[in-house]
Design a protein around this motif. Structure first.
Motif: not given
Length: 79
Positions: A27-29, A34-35, A38-40
């Motif tokens: 889940l951490a990966e 995902g983050v 989003l930043l891209r």
């Protein structure tokens, strides 16, 4: 690395957990990827929104009565 805690609705948690399982990711990966995405996808400095201000109140009266009429009727009810 920083450890953090998040809260998710149950249905979203189940969906992301299944997404991670299918790819054999933790889940951490999954959240890290995902983050990163989003930043891209979003600009670094989004255009700030114009500041919204609460409109000034306007006396509408009760059933379109003037303020004086409304006060007179309220006084009559009080007496």
């Amino acid at each position: 690395m920083t450890k953090t805690q998040i809260q998710l609705p149950e249905d979203l948690y189940r969906e992301v957990k299944e997404f991670a399982r299918q790819r054999e990711w933790s889940l951490a990966e999954t959240f890290r990827r995902g983050v990163e995405e989003l930043l891209r996808q979003y600009p670094e400095n989004p255009t700030p929104r114009a500041e919204w201000k609460l409109p000034e109140p306007q006396f509408r009266g009760y059933r379109q009565m003037s303020e004086a009429e409304l006060k007179r009727h309220a006084q009559e009810d009080f007496d």
